[in-house]
Design an enzyme around this catalytic site. Sequence first.
Site, PDB file in Angstrom:
ATOM      1  N   ARG A 158      42.114  34.158  35.702  1.00  0.00           N
ATOM      2  CA  ARG A 158      41.096  34.276  34.648  1.00  0.00           C
ATOM      3  C   ARG A 158      41.457  35.317  33.594  1.00  0.00           C
ATOM      4  NH1 ARG A 158      36.940  33.335  38.951  1.00  0.00           N
ATOM      5  NH2 ARG A 158      37.947  35.153  39.834  1.00  0.00           N
ATOM      6  N   ILE A 159      41.824  36.527  34.057  1.00  0.00           N
ATOM      7  CA  ILE A 159      42.062  37.615  33.092  1.00  0.00           C
ATOM      8  C   ILE A 159      43.363  37.366  32.323  1.00  0.00           C
ATOM      9  CG2 ILE A 159      42.390  40.111  32.821  1.00  0.00           C
ATOM     10  CD1 ILE A 159      40.676  40.459  35.404  1.00  0.00           C
ATOM     11  N   SER A 179      53.165  32.355  38.001  1.00  0.00           N
ATOM     12  CA  SER A 179      51.946  32.154  38.765  1.00  0.00           C
ATOM     13  C   SER A 179      52.330  31.391  40.016  1.00  0.00           C
ATOM     14  CB  SER A 179      50.982  31.337  37.907  1.00  0.00           C
ATOM     15  OG  SER A 179      49.774  31.145  38.571  1.00  0.00           O
ATOM     16  N   ALA A 239      46.163  45.862  36.107  1.00  0.00           N
ATOM     17  CA  ALA A 239      45.788  45.244  37.389  1.00  0.00           C
ATOM     18  C   ALA A 239      45.667  46.304  38.493  1.00  0.00           C
ATOM     19  CB  ALA A 239      46.790  44.159  37.750  1.00  0.00           C
ATOM     20  N   ARG A 240      46.797  46.709  39.063  1.00  0.00           N
ATOM     21  CA  ARG A 240      46.801  47.781  40.065  1.00  0.00           C
ATOM     22  C   ARG A 240      48.100  48.568  39.931  1.00  0.00           C
ATOM     23  NH1 ARG A 240      42.163  46.942  40.314  1.00  0.00           N
ATOM     24  NH2 ARG A 240      40.875  46.390  42.111  1.00  0.00           N
ATOM     25  N   GLU A 269      46.288  57.071  41.966  1.00  0.00           N
ATOM     26  CA  GLU A 269      45.214  57.084  40.983  1.00  0.00           C
ATOM     27  C   GLU A 269      44.120  58.041  41.440  1.00  0.00           C
ATOM     28  OE1 GLU A 269      42.749  53.454  39.676  1.00  0.00           O
ATOM     29  OE2 GLU A 269      44.759  53.170  38.856  1.00  0.00           O
ATOM     30  N   HIS A 288      41.617  53.757  34.235  1.00  0.00           N
ATOM     31  CA  HIS A 288      41.151  52.544  34.925  1.00  0.00           C
ATOM     32  C   HIS A 288      39.763  52.114  34.397  1.00  0.00           C
ATOM     33  CE1 HIS A 288      41.701  50.103  38.879  1.00  0.00           C
ATOM     34  NE2 HIS A 288      41.062  49.392  37.964  1.00  0.00           N
ATOM     35  N   ILE A 289      39.744  51.765  33.102  1.00  0.00           N
ATOM     36  CA  ILE A 289      38.464  51.470  32.443  1.00  0.00           C
ATOM     37  C   ILE A 289      38.370  50.019  31.964  1.00  0.00           C
ATOM     38  CG2 ILE A 289      37.902  53.834  31.756  1.00  0.00           C
ATOM     39  CD1 ILE A 289      39.211  53.269  29.026  1.00  0.00           C
TER      40      ILE A 289
END
Length: 322
Positions: A158-159, A179, A239-240, A269, A288-289
């Site tokens: 989605r993102i 993907s 993402a991470r 983080e 991380h906003i």
Amino acid sequence: MSQPKVFVTRKIVQAGLDRLQNEFDVEIWEDAAPPSREVLLEKIRGCHGVLTMLSEKVDDEFFEAAGDQLKVISQYAVGYNNIDVEAAKKRGIAVGNTPGVLTNATADMAFALLIASARRLIEGDQYIHNGNWKSWEPLGHIGWDLEGKTVGIVGLGRIGETFAKRCQGGWDMKVLYTSRSPKPEAEQKLSAVRVEFEELLERSDFVSVHCDLNEETKGMFNAAAFERMKNDAIFINTARGGIHVQPDLVQALKTGQIGAAGLDVTDPEPPSLNDEILQLANCLVAPHIGSATTSTRNNMAEIAIDNLALGIDGKPLRCSVT
Ligand code: DGY
């Protein structure tokens, strides 16, 4: 009848707090910093549901500490790499998250990082605040164009797809993606082309990470990956942090292996103030906003609390990961 007992690991938006107070016997952790592990394990004892953030490790030890009455973990995020979902399943504990409602906000954040990195906005802002700006500079602060470039998207969920739309629709970029499965609709709408990871790295002017953090993606952006990228490529991660190897990223940015980076996530983080990632002019770091807009956070609260209530009642969650 007594209300179900719930622990919420951080303060959330007011509408969410009001609802929590009405519907549950709730304790909310008031500090900005998360509770220590010891305190967390103490606080969840006897709870029927826990509303978690991505900073809480939810594993067997957590479930043991909570006790057998625990019915649901409701994660206030779409990502849930902090939760041992298999361990929850074995115990019959439902796990929910908040997908969909943060798609636009996070895609916008990725684009903000891209354009701010490309046009060296933060460097420029600091330059002025440090009193260095004397006159219009014909050679100063020269950055990158965006129009017509090639963007490589790792994870066209989605993102990723929403970010791709912005890049393709607004800036006429060519879209490459990796993907697990092909995305025929995106290929049709965005002329996106699915390629191998290595090819994406080699051909992209901008590389943006939108996949989950899991065993497969952990550390996939390492020295070898950065070496394949163009020397003026911009790396974006919303993402991470665990998806990039931070010392390798620092090295790639320092040596000019890649041009710049825009990060909304780091590893660890938050980074310590003397982490080299914070000392580089060509790296923009945000706290991380990605999902931090009013309506997004309100919507996240609504889903997370629905998940909590449904899980405690033993009903299917609104958004379940199990
Ligand atoms: C998520 O939802 O996973 C984000 O990283 C935090 O909103």
